[in-house]
Write a protein that holds these residues in place. Sequence first.
Motif, PDB file in Angstrom:
ATOM      1  N   LEU A  20      17.506  -1.909   9.246  1.00 18.96           N
ATOM      2  CA  LEU A  20      16.064  -1.694   9.130  1.00 18.96           C
ATOM      3  C   LEU A  20      15.685  -0.247   9.466  1.00 18.96           C
ATOM      4  O   LEU A  20      14.946   0.396   8.703  1.00 18.96           O
ATOM      5  CB  LEU A  20      15.328  -2.661  10.063  1.00 18.96           C
ATOM      6  N   VAL A  21      16.197   0.269  10.569  1.00 24.06           N
ATOM      7  CA  VAL A  21      15.849   1.635  10.988  1.00 24.06           C
ATOM      8  C   VAL A  21      16.370   2.652   9.979  1.00 24.06           C
ATOM      9  O   VAL A  21      15.679   3.614   9.622  1.00 24.06           O
ATOM     10  CB  VAL A  21      16.404   1.926  12.391  1.00 24.06           C
ATOM     11  N   THR A  22      17.593   2.457   9.493  1.00 29.21           N
ATOM     12  CA  THR A  22      18.165   3.374   8.515  1.00 29.21           C
ATOM     13  C   THR A  22      17.342   3.400   7.234  1.00 29.21           C
ATOM     14  O   THR A  22      17.109   4.466   6.640  1.00 29.21           O
ATOM     15  CB  THR A  22      19.612   2.970   8.189  1.00 29.21           C
ATOM     16  N   THR A  23      16.870   2.232   6.808  1.00 32.18           N
ATOM     17  CA  THR A  23      16.044   2.167   5.600  1.00 32.18           C
ATOM     18  C   THR A  23      14.692   2.843   5.817  1.00 32.18           C
ATOM     19  O   THR A  23      14.171   3.517   4.922  1.00 32.18           O
ATOM     20  CB  THR A  23      15.825   0.700   5.190  1.00 32.18           C
ATOM     21  N   LEU A  24      14.128   2.693   7.012  1.00 33.95           N
ATOM     22  CA  LEU A  24      12.812   3.270   7.290  1.00 33.95           C
ATOM     23  C   LEU A  24      12.829   4.795   7.258  1.00 33.95           C
ATOM     24  O   LEU A  24      11.835   5.425   6.868  1.00 33.95           O
ATOM     25  CB  LEU A  24      12.314   2.795   8.663  1.00 33.95           C
ATOM     26  N   VAL A  25      13.935   5.408   7.683  1.00 35.92           N
ATOM     27  CA  VAL A  25      13.981   6.876   7.762  1.00 35.92           C
ATOM     28  C   VAL A  25      14.437   7.520   6.456  1.00 35.92           C
ATOM     29  O   VAL A  25      14.450   8.746   6.354  1.00 35.92           O
ATOM     30  CB  VAL A  25      14.907   7.327   8.915  1.00 35.92           C
ATOM     31  N   GLN A  26      14.816   6.717   5.475  1.00 35.44           N
ATOM     32  CA  GLN A  26      15.232   7.282   4.196  1.00 35.44           C
ATOM     33  C   GLN A  26      14.028   7.815   3.420  1.00 35.44           C
ATOM     34  O   GLN A  26      12.910   7.318   3.552  1.00 35.44           O
ATOM     35  CB  GLN A  26      15.941   6.215   3.353  1.00 35.44           C
ATOM     36  N   THR A  27      14.278   8.812   2.605  1.00 35.18           N
ATOM     37  CA  THR A  27      13.210   9.372   1.769  1.00 35.18           C
ATOM     38  C   THR A  27      12.777   8.363   0.710  1.00 35.18           C
ATOM     39  O   THR A  27      11.587   8.135   0.492  1.00 35.18           O
ATOM     40  CB  THR A  27      13.684  10.669   1.090  1.00 35.18           C
ATOM     41  N   GLN A  28      13.761   7.759   0.034  1.00 35.81           N
ATOM     42  CA  GLN A  28      13.478   6.728  -0.961  1.00 35.81           C
ATOM     43  C   GLN A  28      13.690   5.369  -0.298  1.00 35.81           C
ATOM     44  O   GLN A  28      14.799   4.834  -0.284  1.00 35.81           O
ATOM     45  CB  GLN A  28      14.404   6.884  -2.179  1.00 35.81           C
ATOM     46  N   ARG A  29      12.627   4.829   0.266  1.00 36.26           N
ATOM     47  CA  ARG A  29      12.742   3.578   1.007  1.00 36.26           C
ATOM     48  C   ARG A  29      12.837   2.393   0.051  1.00 36.26           C
ATOM     49  O   ARG A  29      12.156   2.344  -0.959  1.00 36.26           O
ATOM     50  CB  ARG A  29      11.539   3.385   1.931  1.00 36.26           C
ATOM     51  N   ASP A  30      13.682   1.436   0.433  1.00 47.64           N
ATOM     52  CA  ASP A  30      13.750   0.171  -0.289  1.00 47.64           C
ATOM     53  C   ASP A  30      12.827  -0.801   0.453  1.00 47.64           C
ATOM     54  O   ASP A  30      13.195  -1.367   1.482  1.00 47.64           O
ATOM     55  CB  ASP A  30      15.184  -0.356  -0.322  1.00 47.64           C
ATOM     56  N   TYR A  31      11.628  -0.990  -0.065  1.00 43.49           N
ATOM     57  CA  TYR A  31      10.635  -1.809   0.623  1.00 43.49           C
ATOM     58  C   TYR A  31      11.041  -3.270   0.674  1.00 43.49           C
ATOM     59  O   TYR A  31      10.623  -4.010   1.566  1.00 43.49           O
ATOM     60  CB  TYR A  31       9.270  -1.649  -0.055  1.00 43.49           C
ATOM     61  N   PHE A  42      15.808 -13.578  -1.275  1.00 44.87           N
ATOM     62  CA  PHE A  42      15.050 -12.386  -0.901  1.00 44.87           C
ATOM     63  C   PHE A  42      15.132 -11.295  -1.970  1.00 44.87           C
ATOM     64  O   PHE A  42      14.735 -10.167  -1.722  1.00 44.87           O
ATOM     65  CB  PHE A  42      15.562 -11.827   0.429  1.00 44.87           C
ATOM     66  N   GLY A  43      15.664 -11.615  -3.127  1.00 42.24           N
ATOM     67  CA  GLY A  43      15.751 -10.627  -4.195  1.00 42.24           C
ATOM     68  C   GLY A  43      17.032  -9.823  -4.119  1.00 42.24           C
ATOM     69  O   GLY A  43      18.061 -10.302  -3.628  1.00 42.24           O
ATOM     70  N   GLU A  44      16.975  -8.585  -4.620  1.00 39.10           N
ATOM     71  CA  GLU A  44      18.148  -7.713  -4.667  1.00 39.10           C
ATOM     72  C   GLU A  44      17.876  -6.410  -3.931  1.00 39.10           C
ATOM     73  O   GLU A  44      16.733  -5.974  -3.794  1.00 39.10           O
ATOM     74  CB  GLU A  44      18.520  -7.400  -6.123  1.00 39.10           C
ATOM     75  N   VAL A  45      18.965  -5.789  -3.485  1.00 35.07           N
ATOM     76  CA  VAL A  45      18.889  -4.449  -2.910  1.00 35.07           C
ATOM     77  C   VAL A  45      18.729  -3.471  -4.065  1.00 35.07           C
ATOM     78  O   VAL A  45      19.524  -3.478  -5.010  1.00 35.07           O
ATOM     79  CB  VAL A  45      20.148  -4.119  -2.092  1.00 35.07           C
ATOM     80  N   ALA A  46      17.721  -2.622  -3.998  1.00 31.38           N
ATOM     81  CA  ALA A  46      17.405  -1.724  -5.108  1.00 31.38           C
ATOM     82  C   ALA A  46      18.568  -0.801  -5.434  1.00 31.38           C
ATOM     83  O   ALA A  46      19.146  -0.174  -4.546  1.00 31.38           O
ATOM     84  CB  ALA A  46      16.168  -0.889  -4.760  1.00 31.38           C
ATOM     85  N   ALA A  94       0.833  -1.208   0.000  1.00 37.02           N
ATOM     86  CA  ALA A  94       0.000   0.000   0.000  1.00 37.02           C
ATOM     87  C   ALA A  94       0.864   1.253   0.000  1.00 37.02           C
ATOM     88  O   ALA A  94       0.571   2.234  -0.689  1.00 37.02           O
ATOM     89  CB  ALA A  94      -0.924  -0.017   1.220  1.00 37.02           C
ATOM     90  N   LEU A  95       1.949   1.243   0.774  1.00 33.50           N
ATOM     91  CA  LEU A  95       2.835   2.408   0.846  1.00 33.50           C
ATOM     92  C   LEU A  95       3.544   2.664  -0.484  1.00 33.50           C
ATOM     93  O   LEU A  95       3.803   3.811  -0.856  1.00 33.50           O
ATOM     94  CB  LEU A  95       3.866   2.216   1.954  1.00 33.50           C
TER      95      LEU A  95
END
Length: 306
Positions: A249-260, A64-68, A19-20
């Motif tokens: 996890l926390v660093t990814t959550l606070v980024q503007t362009q999040r890697d879901y 788990f795929g790739e890091v964007a 959804a996000l």
Amino acid sequence: MSLLVLLVVILLVFALLSALSGGQMTFGFSRTDAVDTFLRAHVHSGFLFRYLQYCHHVFFHFDFGEVAGMGIHMTDELMRRWSYTLRIAGYGMLFTALLGLPLGVVSAVRKDRGPDRVISAVSMVLSSIPNYCLALLLALLFAVSLGLLPAFGASRPGAFVLPVVTVTAGGLAQLIRVVRAAMLETLGQPFVTTLRAKGLRERSVICVHALRDSFVPIAAALGESAGKLLCGTLVVEKFFAIPGIGYYLVTTLVQTQRDYNVILGCTVTIALLLMLIDLVADLLYVWADPQMKAHYMAHRAEGGRG
């Protein structure tokens, strides 16, 4: 049952992140197989297709795929991050058990005397201080004021000392209280009086017979402490800039362009490890409790006859 819970956890997180992201989540799996082709041909809902595809690759290929934008396999990155987290949590659990068991026994044996009062007071203080407050106090004292240990990072000598001490404190306080209560109950049992009357050495009565009889609640407390300690490690990593799974996890959550995909991978592996901890705790509990062990063996025997 654990697998069903894990599937529900993945579904909830997947739905929220989908959804996000507006349904634009991409995984970049390293390979496709016949199952992907089948799902693409027969599942017409984009959300359901991505969910089933993700579960298939995670459970059957551990992919788990790739890091964007980086071209890095997510599985390799998660393993690298988990190596830091498990190092902190593992040392924390080791020191919790090595310190909590003897201190709890001493507190019970010396009930209402000096050692008991000191140990009880220290455990009460440790249990009342949140991890982030204790981390701040330790960093100010040992890193800033005394300069004995690094305040952040994982590459310098002694970098894991403060994080390990921080995560150990809360679990240690809980384990001391559980061991003390269990030992006090056991030491009041008639069989302990009988062993003493037979002339058995006090150390043998306490460390062998009484401690063994008290192991069921202690085993349950160890399992609970392991889960809480892991969750505490995820918080402490961010404070001390340890590049573990919690920091990631926390660093990814606070980024503007999040890697879901990163958020999903971290969440799934955290849930998986917590369930494994619960499973090990349940097995330890069954092993420690003779009644549960006898019930389990009887159930297996009935199943074999059936």
